[in-house]
Scaffold this motif. Structure first.
Motif, PDB file in Angstrom:
ATOM      1  N   VAL A  98       0.841  -1.210   0.000  1.00 40.20           N
ATOM      2  CA  VAL A  98       0.000   0.000   0.000  1.00 40.20           C
ATOM      3  C   VAL A  98       0.872   1.255   0.000  1.00 40.20           C
ATOM      4  N   ARG A  99       1.933   1.237   0.806  1.00 37.03           N
ATOM      5  CA  ARG A  99       2.812   2.417   0.848  1.00 37.03           C
ATOM      6  C   ARG A  99       3.461   2.665  -0.516  1.00 37.03           C
ATOM      7  N   SER A 100       3.882   1.572  -1.180  1.00 38.03           N
ATOM      8  CA  SER A 100       4.547   1.746  -2.495  1.00 38.03           C
ATOM      9  C   SER A 100       3.566   2.349  -3.492  1.00 38.03           C
ATOM     10  N   LEU A 101       2.341   1.805  -3.519  1.00 41.26           N
ATOM     11  CA  LEU A 101       1.340   2.315  -4.466  1.00 41.26           C
ATOM     12  C   LEU A 101       1.010   3.771  -4.166  1.00 41.26           C
ATOM     13  N   GLU A 102       0.960   4.097  -2.864  1.00 42.24           N
ATOM     14  CA  GLU A 102       0.643   5.476  -2.494  1.00 42.24           C
ATOM     15  C   GLU A 102       1.714   6.438  -2.984  1.00 42.24           C
ATOM     16  N   SER A 103       2.970   6.044  -2.810  1.00 38.37           N
ATOM     17  CA  SER A 103       4.064   6.940  -3.252  1.00 38.37           C
ATOM     18  C   SER A 103       3.964   7.153  -4.754  1.00 38.37           C
ATOM     19  N   VAL A 114      -6.291   9.155  12.322  1.00 39.55           N
ATOM     20  CA  VAL A 114      -5.000   8.562  12.729  1.00 39.55           C
ATOM     21  C   VAL A 114      -4.434   7.763  11.562  1.00 39.55           C
ATOM     22  N   TRP A 115      -3.910   8.427  10.638  1.00 45.30           N
ATOM     23  CA  TRP A 115      -3.160   7.923   9.497  1.00 45.30           C
ATOM     24  C   TRP A 115      -3.245   8.972   8.391  1.00 45.30           C
ATOM     25  N   CYS A 116      -2.347   9.023   7.496  1.00 46.29           N
ATOM     26  CA  CYS A 116      -2.553   9.791   6.272  1.00 46.29           C
ATOM     27  C   CYS A 116      -1.878   9.063   5.125  1.00 46.29           C
ATOM     28  N   GLY A 117      -0.617   8.616   5.352  1.00 43.47           N
ATOM     29  CA  GLY A 117       0.048   7.975   4.220  1.00 43.47           C
ATOM     30  C   GLY A 117       0.514   9.046   3.251  1.00 43.47           C
ATOM     31  N   SER A 118       1.366   8.654   2.322  1.00 40.84           N
ATOM     32  CA  SER A 118       1.929   9.647   1.388  1.00 40.84           C
ATOM     33  C   SER A 118       0.899  10.055   0.335  1.00 40.84           C
ATOM     34  N   MET A 119      -0.186   9.297   0.227  1.00 42.81           N
ATOM     35  CA  MET A 119      -1.284   9.678  -0.678  1.00 42.81           C
ATOM     36  C   MET A 119      -2.541   9.745   0.173  1.00 42.81           C
ATOM     37  N   PRO A 120      -2.893  10.931   0.690  1.00 48.45           N
ATOM     38  CA  PRO A 120      -4.008  11.038   1.663  1.00 48.45           C
ATOM     39  C   PRO A 120      -5.394  11.079   1.013  1.00 48.45           C
ATOM     40  N   GLU A 121      -5.779   9.996   0.336  1.00 49.34           N
ATOM     41  CA  GLU A 121      -7.069  10.050  -0.373  1.00 49.34           C
ATOM     42  C   GLU A 121      -8.241  10.224   0.580  1.00 49.34           C
ATOM     43  N   THR A 122      -8.145   9.707   1.795  1.00 47.48           N
ATOM     44  CA  THR A 122      -9.250   9.878   2.744  1.00 47.48           C
ATOM     45  C   THR A 122      -9.403  11.351   3.102  1.00 47.48           C
ATOM     46  N   LEU A 123      -8.272  11.993   3.293  1.00 56.06           N
ATOM     47  CA  LEU A 123      -8.285  13.428   3.602  1.00 56.06           C
ATOM     48  C   LEU A 123      -8.969  14.181   2.461  1.00 56.06           C
ATOM     49  N   VAL A 154      -2.914  12.755  11.623  1.00 51.37           N
ATOM     50  CA  VAL A 154      -1.836  12.270  12.499  1.00 51.37           C
ATOM     51  C   VAL A 154      -1.197  11.053  11.838  1.00 51.37           C
ATOM     52  N   ASP A 155       0.122  11.050  11.728  1.00 49.79           N
ATOM     53  CA  ASP A 155       0.822   9.868  11.207  1.00 49.79           C
ATOM     54  C   ASP A 155       2.188   9.816  11.873  1.00 49.79           C
ATOM     55  N   TYR A 156       2.623   8.617  12.284  1.00 47.89           N
ATOM     56  CA  TYR A 156       3.927   8.548  12.957  1.00 47.89           C
ATOM     57  C   TYR A 156       5.069   8.429  11.930  1.00 47.89           C
ATOM     58  N   TRP A 178       2.720  12.119  14.969  1.00 53.06           N
ATOM     59  CA  TRP A 178       2.527  11.487  16.298  1.00 53.06           C
ATOM     60  C   TRP A 178       2.095  10.052  16.097  1.00 53.06           C
ATOM     61  N   ASP A 179       2.302   9.248  17.128  1.00 56.40           N
ATOM     62  CA  ASP A 179       1.686   7.927  17.132  1.00 56.40           C
ATOM     63  C   ASP A 179       0.311   8.100  17.760  1.00 56.40           C
ATOM     64  N   GLY A 180      -0.673   7.528  17.131  1.00 59.79           N
ATOM     65  CA  GLY A 180      -2.046   7.687  17.619  1.00 59.79           C
ATOM     66  C   GLY A 180      -2.245   7.218  19.051  1.00 59.79           C
ATOM     67  N   VAL A 181      -1.338   6.340  19.552  1.00 58.87           N
ATOM     68  CA  VAL A 181      -1.491   5.840  20.930  1.00 58.87           C
ATOM     69  C   VAL A 181      -1.082   6.901  21.950  1.00 58.87           C
ATOM     70  N   THR A 227      -4.736   1.379  10.314  1.00 59.96           N
ATOM     71  CA  THR A 227      -4.114   1.877  11.548  1.00 59.96           C
ATOM     72  C   THR A 227      -4.035   0.799  12.626  1.00 59.96           C
ATOM     73  N   SER A 228      -2.917   0.787  13.376  1.00 57.57           N
ATOM     74  CA  SER A 228      -2.785  -0.138  14.518  1.00 57.57           C
ATOM     75  C   SER A 228      -1.853   0.470  15.549  1.00 57.57           C
ATOM     76  N   PRO A 229      -1.901   0.101  16.837  1.00 67.21           N
ATOM     77  CA  PRO A 229      -2.827  -0.841  17.484  1.00 67.21           C
ATOM     78  C   PRO A 229      -4.145  -0.156  17.840  1.00 67.21           C
TER      79      PRO A 229
HETATM   80  C1  LIG Z   1      -0.568   3.585   4.131  1.00 67.27           C
HETATM   81  S1  LIG Z   1      -1.468   4.829   4.806  1.00 67.27           S
HETATM   82  C2  LIG Z   1      -3.002   4.615   4.101  1.00 67.27           C
HETATM   83  C3  LIG Z   1      -3.870   5.802   4.186  1.00 67.27           C
HETATM   84  C4  LIG Z   1      -4.541   6.186   2.942  1.00 67.27           C
HETATM   85  N1  LIG Z   1      -3.633   6.977   2.261  1.00 67.27           N
HETATM   86  C5  LIG Z   1      -5.768   7.034   3.109  1.00 67.27           C
HETATM   87  O1  LIG Z   1      -5.705   8.233   2.957  1.00 67.27           O
HETATM   88  O2  LIG Z   1      -6.837   6.462   3.300  1.00 67.27           O
HETATM   89  C6  LIG Z   1      -1.635   4.395   6.467  1.00 67.27           C
HETATM   90  C7  LIG Z   1      -0.774   5.245   7.357  1.00 67.27           C
HETATM   91  O3  LIG Z   1      -1.166   5.053   8.711  1.00 67.27           O
HETATM   92  C8  LIG Z   1      -0.054   5.324   9.529  1.00 67.27           C
HETATM   93  N2  LIG Z   1      -0.319   4.738  10.835  1.00 67.27           N
HETATM   94  C9  LIG Z   1      -0.653   3.444  11.104  1.00 67.27           C
HETATM   95  N3  LIG Z   1      -0.802   3.280  12.444  1.00 67.27           N
HETATM   96  C10 LIG Z   1      -0.562   4.492  13.022  1.00 67.27           C
HETATM   97  C11 LIG Z   1      -0.540   4.976  14.371  1.00 67.27           C
HETATM   98  N4  LIG Z   1      -0.753   4.168  15.402  1.00 67.27           N
HETATM   99  N5  LIG Z   1      -0.250   6.276  14.577  1.00 67.27           N
HETATM  100  C12 LIG Z   1       0.017   7.112  13.544  1.00 67.27           C
HETATM  101  N6  LIG Z   1       0.034   6.718  12.236  1.00 67.27           N
HETATM  102  C13 LIG Z   1      -0.257   5.431  11.990  1.00 67.27           C
HETATM  103  C14 LIG Z   1       1.096   4.680   8.764  1.00 67.27           C
HETATM  104  O4  LIG Z   1       2.317   5.316   9.077  1.00 67.27           O
HETATM  105  C15 LIG Z   1       0.691   4.943   7.290  1.00 67.27           C
HETATM  106  O5  LIG Z   1       1.371   6.069   6.780  1.00 67.27           O
END
Ligand SMILES: C[S@@+](CC[C@H](N)C(=O)[O-])C[C@H]1O[C@@H](n2cnc3c(N)ncnc32)[C@H](O)[C@@H]1O
Length: 276
Positions: free
Chosen positions: A81-86, A138-147, A162-164, A189-192, A208-210
């Protein structure tokens, strides 16, 4: 749990197929052969969607095989997923299209398009009013389609992502600046550990986890009328993403619905605070 002979045969067949995928993915040099890697992952995700036999799923979940394959496929799916997002972010920012009527028109990678298309279903349980000021995801990824989906389809004034992962935040910010979007903030940040005191809505997607620890952190810092959306995998999709194993007794399930598409097996759960 009664396990019949045919259950055992189905389990052996499932494990044989998962082992074949694992071996192919272990042998492939996925840095230099990304097309082959992407094709194997597409086939794996399609195969996992075909396993809808609840009994087989339960037997597998409690079998000696589950943990081994869960760890392997969850990790490699994160990389996929990360590769496809980039690649998607680079393709959008290099295409130089500035006039578009929907972000959907900018997205050309199937997986990202499929994710964008599920958002409406994921957020339909949300009660968004003029009082809904701040949303934290709690996540964005390099391609933030949800955002991009929330930006295009809601009037929420303050969208916090938020993304760690530093690279994910860096690329997502590049994308948002390139699209010249306002009202969006990124926090690494880490969502935890994040403080959710401002959030009217918290969105915890499938990736997202945990999840349990993040839910507990929300409970430690939440405001009264917060709405919490959690997306969880269904059936063997659980090999790719994390499930919510136990629900904290402070959380009330306000909405729960399967959100299957032909590409994704997931469930949407909305939690609110138990109001005594
Ligand atoms: C691969 S992306 C997928 C998101 C997708 N781009 C979207 O917009 O729907 C998921 C991201 O969640 C982040 N992530 C997962 N668990 C997390 C946590 N506990 N705290 C912060 N970021 C987290 C990962 O670093 C990753 O960048």
């Amino acid at each position: 749990m009664y396990i019949s002979k045919s259950d055992i045969l189905k389990l052996n067949d499932l494990v044989k197929n998962l082992e074949e995928f694992r071996q192919k993915l272990t042998e492939i040099d996925y840095i230099h052969n990304k097309k082959v890697f992407f094709d194997i992952m597409k086939d794996l995700r399609k195969y996992l969607l075909t396993i809808e036999n609840q009994n087989l799923y339960k037997i597998f979940l409690h079998s000696k095989y589950y943990k081994f394959y869960k760890e392997f496929f969850t990790n490699i799916n994160m990389y996929y997923v990360r590769s496809l997002e980039s690649l998607q972010s680079i393709s959008i920012m290099t295409k130089g299209i500035h006039n578009f009527d929907s972000f959907a028109n900018l997205i050309d990678k199937d997986l990202i398009k499929q994710s964008f298309e599920t958002k409406g279903n994921e957020i339909k349980s949300l009660n968004i009013t003029s009082k809904t000021k701040t949303m934290v995801a709690v996540w964005c990824g390099s391609m933030p389609e949800t955002l991009l989906y929330f930006y295009e389809n809601t009037n929420i004034k303050n969208i916090i992502w938020v993304d760690y992962n530093h690279e994910a935040i860096f690329m997502a910010w590049e994308m948002i600046s390139w699209l010249n979007l306002d009202k969006i903030t990124f926090h690494q940040w880490d969502g935890v550990d994040y403080d959710y005191k401002e959030a009217d809505i918290v969105y915890i997607p499938i990736f997202t986890s945990p999840k349990n620890r993040i839910l507990n952190r929300i409970i430690e810092t939440w405001k009264d009328d917060v709405q919490i959306i959690v997306i969880v995998p269904k059936w063997l999709w659980n090999l790719l993403y994390e499930w919510v194993w136990s629900v904290n007794q402070r959380l009330k399930i306000a909405y729960r619905e399967d959100a299957f598409t032909k590409h994704i097996a997931q469930e949407v759960i909305k939690f609110v605070k138990y109001d005594f």
